[in-house]
Design an enzyme around this catalytic site. Structure first.
Site, PDB file in Angstrom:
ATOM      1  N   MET A 234     128.514  23.970  17.536  1.00 35.17           N
ATOM      2  CA  MET A 234     129.761  23.236  17.810  1.00 35.17           C
ATOM      3  C   MET A 234     129.423  21.818  18.267  1.00 35.17           C
ATOM      4  O   MET A 234     130.239  21.150  18.912  1.00 35.17           O
ATOM      5  CB  MET A 234     130.596  23.969  18.853  1.00 35.17           C
ATOM      6  CG  MET A 234     131.057  25.346  18.355  1.00 35.17           C
ATOM      7  SD  MET A 234     132.537  25.959  19.170  1.00 35.17           S
ATOM      8  CE  MET A 234     131.980  26.044  20.845  1.00 35.17           C
ATOM      9  N   GLY A 235     128.211  21.370  17.952  1.00 30.98           N
ATOM     10  CA  GLY A 235     127.827  20.006  18.315  1.00 30.98           C
ATOM     11  C   GLY A 235     127.393  19.914  19.761  1.00 30.98           C
ATOM     12  O   GLY A 235     127.030  20.916  20.382  1.00 30.98           O
TER      13      GLY A 235
ATOM     14  N   LEU B  64     124.674  18.598  20.735  1.00 37.42           N
ATOM     15  CA  LEU B  64     123.370  19.244  20.548  1.00 37.42           C
ATOM     16  C   LEU B  64     122.397  18.915  21.676  1.00 37.42           C
ATOM     17  O   LEU B  64     122.292  17.776  22.125  1.00 37.42           O
ATOM     18  CB  LEU B  64     122.751  18.803  19.219  1.00 37.42           C
ATOM     19  CG  LEU B  64     123.591  19.097  17.964  1.00 37.42           C
ATOM     20  CD1 LEU B  64     122.806  18.688  16.713  1.00 37.42           C
ATOM     21  CD2 LEU B  64     124.003  20.557  17.874  1.00 37.42           C
ATOM     22  N   HIS B  65     121.697  19.957  22.123  1.00 34.71           N
ATOM     23  CA  HIS B  65     120.635  19.773  23.115  1.00 34.71           C
ATOM     24  C   HIS B  65     119.370  20.432  22.561  1.00 34.71           C
ATOM     25  O   HIS B  65     119.359  20.946  21.432  1.00 34.71           O
ATOM     26  CB  HIS B  65     121.036  20.342  24.481  1.00 34.71           C
ATOM     27  CG  HIS B  65     121.545  21.751  24.428  1.00 34.71           C
ATOM     28  ND1 HIS B  65     120.753  22.821  24.073  1.00 34.71           N
ATOM     29  CD2 HIS B  65     122.784  22.267  24.668  1.00 34.71           C
ATOM     30  CE1 HIS B  65     121.459  23.923  24.107  1.00 34.71           C
ATOM     31  NE2 HIS B  65     122.701  23.628  24.452  1.00 34.71           N
TER      32      HIS B  65
ATOM     33  N   HIS C 288     119.564  23.764  20.688  1.00 33.83           N
ATOM     34  CA  HIS C 288     119.971  23.711  19.270  1.00 33.83           C
ATOM     35  C   HIS C 288     118.814  23.207  18.393  1.00 33.83           C
ATOM     36  O   HIS C 288     118.573  23.721  17.308  1.00 33.83           O
ATOM     37  CB  HIS C 288     121.145  22.745  19.080  1.00 33.83           C
ATOM     38  CG  HIS C 288     122.384  23.124  19.818  1.00 33.83           C
ATOM     39  ND1 HIS C 288     122.825  22.447  20.927  1.00 33.83           N
ATOM     40  CD2 HIS C 288     123.288  24.099  19.600  1.00 33.83           C
ATOM     41  CE1 HIS C 288     123.953  22.980  21.366  1.00 33.83           C
ATOM     42  NE2 HIS C 288     124.253  23.995  20.588  1.00 33.83           N
TER      43      HIS C 288
ATOM     44  N   GLY D 270     120.704  31.408  19.091  1.00 28.83           N
ATOM     45  CA  GLY D 270     119.930  31.474  20.322  1.00 28.83           C
ATOM     46  C   GLY D 270     120.232  32.757  21.094  1.00 28.83           C
ATOM     47  O   GLY D 270     121.365  33.235  21.105  1.00 28.83           O
TER      48      GLY D 270
ATOM     49  N   GLN E 143     126.975  37.272  21.680  1.00 28.58           N
ATOM     50  CA  GLN E 143     127.363  36.643  20.412  1.00 28.58           C
ATOM     51  C   GLN E 143     126.390  37.029  19.294  1.00 28.58           C
ATOM     52  O   GLN E 143     126.795  37.310  18.166  1.00 28.58           O
ATOM     53  CB  GLN E 143     127.390  35.124  20.585  1.00 28.58           C
ATOM     54  CG  GLN E 143     127.472  34.354  19.281  1.00 28.58           C
ATOM     55  CD  GLN E 143     127.701  32.873  19.493  1.00 28.58           C
ATOM     56  OE1 GLN E 143     128.799  32.461  19.792  1.00 28.58           O
ATOM     57  NE2 GLN E 143     126.670  32.059  19.318  1.00 28.58           N
TER      58      GLN E 143
ATOM     59  N   VAL F  30     116.118  28.329  25.431  1.00 33.13           N
ATOM     60  CA  VAL F  30     115.321  27.178  25.869  1.00 33.13           C
ATOM     61  C   VAL F  30     115.806  26.787  27.265  1.00 33.13           C
ATOM     62  O   VAL F  30     117.010  26.727  27.522  1.00 33.13           O
ATOM     63  CB  VAL F  30     115.469  26.001  24.878  1.00 33.13           C
ATOM     64  CG1 VAL F  30     114.684  24.795  25.359  1.00 33.13           C
ATOM     65  CG2 VAL F  30     114.986  26.432  23.504  1.00 33.13           C
TER      66      VAL F  30
ATOM     67  N   ARG G 233     127.409  23.021  28.824  1.00 33.45           N
ATOM     68  CA  ARG G 233     128.198  23.076  30.065  1.00 33.45           C
ATOM     69  C   ARG G 233     127.438  22.518  31.273  1.00 33.45           C
ATOM     70  O   ARG G 233     128.057  22.197  32.286  1.00 33.45           O
ATOM     71  CB  ARG G 233     128.594  24.514  30.384  1.00 33.45           C
ATOM     72  CG  ARG G 233     129.657  25.036  29.469  1.00 33.45           C
ATOM     73  CD  ARG G 233     129.869  26.512  29.691  1.00 33.45           C
ATOM     74  NE  ARG G 233     130.776  27.038  28.701  1.00 33.45           N
ATOM     75  CZ  ARG G 233     132.050  27.335  28.921  1.00 33.45           C
ATOM     76  NH1 ARG G 233     132.564  27.160  30.107  1.00 33.45           N
ATOM     77  NH2 ARG G 233     132.804  27.809  27.964  1.00 33.45           N
TER      78      ARG G 233
HETATM   79  O1  PAF Z   1     127.333  29.308  19.719  1.00 29.84           O
HETATM   80  C1  PAF Z   1     128.136  28.464  19.271  1.00 29.84           C
HETATM   81  O2  PAF Z   1     127.953  27.254  19.388  1.00 29.84           O
HETATM   82  C2  PAF Z   1     129.395  28.939  18.546  1.00 29.84           C
HETATM   83  O3  PAF Z   1     129.885  30.097  19.134  1.00 29.84           O
HETATM   84  C3  PAF Z   1     129.194  29.134  17.034  1.00 29.84           C
HETATM   85  C4  PAF Z   1     128.190  30.232  16.747  1.00 29.84           C
HETATM   86  C5  PAF Z   1     128.729  27.834  16.407  1.00 29.84           C
HETATM   87  C6  PAF Z   1     130.516  29.532  16.376  1.00 29.84           C
HETATM   88  O4  PAF Z   1     131.488  28.547  16.539  1.00 29.84           O
END
Ligand code: PAF
Length: 292
Positions: free
Chosen positions: A32-33, A35-36, A39, A149, A155, A178, A189
């Site tokens: 979802m962007g 990025l750290h 990711h 991750g 998830q 990480v 967050r």
């Molecule tokens: O982990 C995330 O950033 C989100 O839950 C994902 C897997 C990109 C789905 O929107």
């Protein structure tokens, strides 16, 4: 150096069709962007296993529990693209929202069992939103491999079960959490923490690791978790949503340590909800002592 950005499903399919024609192996890293390093570690792992790597960037409204949380989510596409380019990721797929949820969109992918309890108990509908968008991303990209991750351990289970149940031919690759140097699990967050909360935040991981080591060493599960809950509260976490030992393989609750487990926690530091987890591999001597 820049990374091509694709906005439409038609363009994505054209690009992937050329790769497929050339016999290339394709990986997807859904994000979802914001990025750290967490990711970026997924992207590096994907580049090791695949010839072409698609990073997706879509802030998925269906997985947020409140409009305020969705509105507050950082949108940093420009910076994200700049972080991906030097790694050598091949495409950033940042679809328009109507590509993902066109007018009249009426389907929800809902994964029972592994979505229940833990975060699922506190974030109603969250995993339906995740499963729905990830199923679409798998089908849109047609990737052979997908990287997630372990930080979002529930998830990971939801996505695995969804792909398996729907016969989506994709390998789900789990990558280790990480951490910052002080042990705090990386998360977008963390930026919301005040300087003093940021100092307290890593205590959660330390308490979790300590409890995991004690359980692995044969300490009884329930009293160890009770002590860990008190330590988390003493560390400044106002509210603990859950601290539970679950089975590594299927997330089933465990009250004795008799197979590989995961200790999972969600707790609030001020207005920020943090989650973390650590694995407890079952060593034969640990199981023997736990059973004694
Ligand atoms: O982990 C995330 O950033 C989100 O839950 C994902 C897997 C990109 C789905 O929107």
């Amino acid at each position: 150096m820049s990374i091509p950005i694709i906005r439409t499903l038609a363009d994505l399919r054209k690009t992937v069709a050329v790769w497929r024609h050339d016999g290339l192996r394709v990986a997807v890293v859904p994000t979802m962007g914001a990025l750290h390093e967490g990711h970026l570690s997924l992207v590096r792992a994907a580049l090791e296993r695949a010839d072409r790597v698609i990073v997706t960037l879509f802030v998925n409204p269906k997985q947020f529990n409140s409009p305020a949380d969705l509105a507050a989510y950082p949108r940093t596409e420009h910076e994200d693209a700049a972080k991906l380019a030097p790694l050598g990721a091949h495409v950033l797929y940042a679809p328009h929202s109507f590509e993902m949820y066109p007018e009249g969109f009426a389907t929800t992918v809902s994964v029972a069992d592994v979505s229940e309890g833990l975060c699922g108990a506190y974030r109603p509908g969250h995993f339906d939103g995740v499963a729905t968008v990830v199923a679409k991303l798998f089908l849109q990209t047609g990737a052979d491999l997908a990287f997630f991750g372990e930080k979002d351990f529930q998830q990971l289970h939801v996505v695995r079960r969804m792909a398996r149940d729907l016969d989506i031919p994709i390998e789900i690759v789990a990558c280790p959490t990480v951490r910052e140097e002080d042990g705090l699990a990386m998360s977008s967050r963390n930026a919301r923490l005040s300087p003093s909360q940021r100092q307290d935040a890593p205590k959660l991981a330390a308490i979790l690791l300590n409890a995991a080591a004690r359980i692995a060493g044969g300490a009884p599960v329930d009293p160890t978790l009770d002590e860990a809950r008190s330590a988390i509260a003493a560390a400044g976490y106002a509210r603990i949503e859950y601290l539970e030992l679950r089975a590594e393989e299927d997330l089933a609750p465990m009250d004795t340590f008799d197979r590989p487990g995961r200790l999972l926690v969600a707790a609030w530091l001020g207005e920020t909800r943090l989650i973390d987890n650590v694995g407890i591999p079952a060593r034969p001597e640990a199981i023997t002592r736990a059973a004694a």
